[in-house]
Every structure is written in structure tokens, then in C-alpha cells.
Design a protein around this motif. Sequence first.
Motif, PDB file in Angstrom:
ATOM      1  N   LYS A   1     -14.725   7.731   4.789  1.00 39.41           N
ATOM      2  CA  LYS A   1     -13.569   7.377   3.960  1.00 39.41           C
ATOM      3  C   LYS A   1     -12.653   6.478   4.778  1.00 39.41           C
ATOM      4  CE  LYS A   1     -12.705  11.703   3.563  1.00 39.41           C
ATOM      5  NZ  LYS A   1     -12.024  12.989   3.265  1.00 39.41           N
TER       6      LYS A   1
ATOM      7  N   VAL B   1       0.838  -1.185   0.000  1.00 34.74           N
ATOM      8  CA  VAL B   1       0.000   0.000   0.000  1.00 34.74           C
ATOM      9  C   VAL B   1       0.881   1.245   0.000  1.00 34.74           C
ATOM     10  CG1 VAL B   1      -1.909  -1.127   1.177  1.00 34.74           C
ATOM     11  CG2 VAL B   1      -0.114  -0.032   2.524  1.00 34.74           C
ATOM     12  N   GLN B   2       0.280   2.340  -0.406  1.00 40.43           N
ATOM     13  CA  GLN B   2       0.941   3.636  -0.332  1.00 40.43           C
ATOM     14  C   GLN B   2       0.263   4.469   0.745  1.00 40.43           C
ATOM     15  OE1 GLN B   2       0.912   5.283  -4.329  1.00 40.43           O
ATOM     16  NE2 GLN B   2       2.900   4.346  -4.736  1.00 40.43           N
TER      17      GLN B   2
ATOM     18  N   ASN C   1     -10.332   4.776   4.240  1.00 45.47           N
ATOM     19  CA  ASN C   1      -8.912   4.690   3.915  1.00 45.47           C
ATOM     20  C   ASN C   1      -8.132   5.883   4.460  1.00 45.47           C
ATOM     21  OD1 ASN C   1      -9.959   6.623   2.189  1.00 45.47           O
ATOM     22  ND2 ASN C   1      -8.509   6.162   0.559  1.00 45.47           N
ATOM     23  N   THR C   2      -8.765   6.692   5.312  1.00 46.86           N
ATOM     24  CA  THR C   2      -8.081   7.846   5.894  1.00 46.86           C
ATOM     25  C   THR C   2      -7.943   7.649   7.394  1.00 46.86           C
ATOM     26  OG1 THR C   2      -8.983   9.302   4.195  1.00 46.86           O
ATOM     27  CG2 THR C   2      -8.076  10.333   6.161  1.00 46.86           C
TER      28      THR C   2
ATOM     29  N   VAL D   1      -3.601   9.100   4.216  1.00 42.90           N
ATOM     30  CA  VAL D   1      -4.431   8.436   3.216  1.00 42.90           C
ATOM     31  C   VAL D   1      -3.732   7.169   2.759  1.00 42.90           C
ATOM     32  CG1 VAL D   1      -5.524   8.631   0.963  1.00 42.90           C
ATOM     33  CG2 VAL D   1      -5.450  10.611   2.484  1.00 42.90           C
ATOM     34  N   VAL D   2      -4.455   6.072   2.794  1.00 42.43           N
ATOM     35  CA  VAL D   2      -3.904   4.762   2.462  1.00 42.43           C
ATOM     36  C   VAL D   2      -4.581   4.247   1.198  1.00 42.43           C
ATOM     37  CG1 VAL D   2      -3.451   2.438   3.316  1.00 42.43           C
ATOM     38  CG2 VAL D   2      -3.727   4.341   4.934  1.00 42.43           C
ATOM     39  N   SER D   3      -3.774   3.792   0.237  1.00 40.75           N
ATOM     40  CA  SER D   3      -4.365   3.219  -0.968  1.00 40.75           C
ATOM     41  C   SER D   3      -3.496   2.116  -1.532  1.00 40.75           C
ATOM     42  CB  SER D   3      -4.574   4.312  -2.021  1.00 40.75           C
ATOM     43  OG  SER D   3      -3.333   4.901  -2.369  1.00 40.75           O
ATOM     44  N   PRO D   4      -4.076   1.025  -2.011  1.00 37.93           N
ATOM     45  CA  PRO D   4      -5.461   0.650  -1.756  1.00 37.93           C
ATOM     46  C   PRO D   4      -5.629   0.216  -0.311  1.00 37.93           C
ATOM     47  CG  PRO D   4      -4.311  -1.130  -2.832  1.00 37.93           C
ATOM     48  CD  PRO D   4      -3.329   0.002  -2.756  1.00 37.93           C
ATOM     49  N   PHE D   5      -6.850   0.178   0.152  1.00 37.50           N
ATOM     50  CA  PHE D   5      -7.070  -0.118   1.563  1.00 37.50           C
ATOM     51  C   PHE D   5      -8.234  -1.072   1.743  1.00 37.50           C
ATOM     52  CE2 PHE D   5      -6.765   0.472   6.008  1.00 37.50           C
ATOM     53  CZ  PHE D   5      -8.051   0.464   6.512  1.00 37.50           C
ATOM     54  N   SER D   6      -8.057  -1.997   2.651  1.00 38.47           N
ATOM     55  CA  SER D   6      -9.134  -2.885   3.034  1.00 38.47           C
ATOM     56  C   SER D   6      -9.244  -2.865   4.549  1.00 38.47           C
ATOM     57  CB  SER D   6      -8.872  -4.314   2.553  1.00 38.47           C
ATOM     58  OG  SER D   6      -9.804  -5.200   3.136  1.00 38.47           O
TER      59      SER D   6
END
Length: 127
Positions: free
Chosen positions: A75, A2-3, A77-78, A23-28
Motif C-alpha cells: 500500500k 492530498v489528505q 500510500n501508507t 495514510v495519504v490520498s490521493p497518492f502518487s
Amino acid sequence: QVQLVESGGDSVQAGGSLKLSCVVSPFSDYTYCMGWFRQAPGREREGVAAIGIYDTTVYADSVSGRFTISKDSAKRNTLYLEITSVQPEDTAMYYCAAATRCTTGYGLLNRDRYVSWGQGTQVTVSS
């Protein structure tokens, strides 16, 4: 892999407050547990707060009561770290990190558990 991208670091006066974002991407939601770490000049990187897969949280004793870790309710992923009553000893580069080998309790503050790291955001506190 992830980034992670942190933001929100700033120069603040003691007693103020600050909110850091990551902010994390991609995220689960059900894959990663997340942590905030900090590193002051000449010191090792230390875990200050972490949140598990089911949103359980843990804090380092040195920051408990002043730091709050959370995920954005919409969100997911934040990741946030809210710091209140900032002190000069909070001055450091703050990093967010993601781990897939999750656990509960103080084990989540162990940096060796984390595999992905952001570049950091600087917090400077003046007295």
C-alpha cells in the motif's frame, strides 16, 4: 491537495517502541516526498525523518538510529514511522506531511518545503 491521516500515537514507557502510520490520498509515488515532523509544547515543529521519491531516507541527528521511516511495500500510500527505545524527550505531537518540491539530504527535513499536513497523533513517553 492530498489528505493525510495519522494514527498510532500512544502513551508509552521509556525504552518501549511505537509505530506511527499515515495514510495519504490521493497518492502518487513519483509526485510526493514525505516527512514526519514533531512539535513539543513550547517548541517549534521539527523534521525528524523524511523519504524521497526513490525511497531515499534522511533523519535528524537527534533521532538517527532510533527512528525508521518507510512506506508500505504493498500500500504505497501508507507511510510509517517506527520509534524504538523511546525517550521522554520524544514526547510530542507527530505530523506527517507531503511535499512536491523534493530534494535529497537534510533539505527534506525543512518544514517550509511541505504543503500538505495531517492533524497529528500524540506520543507521550513516561520515564
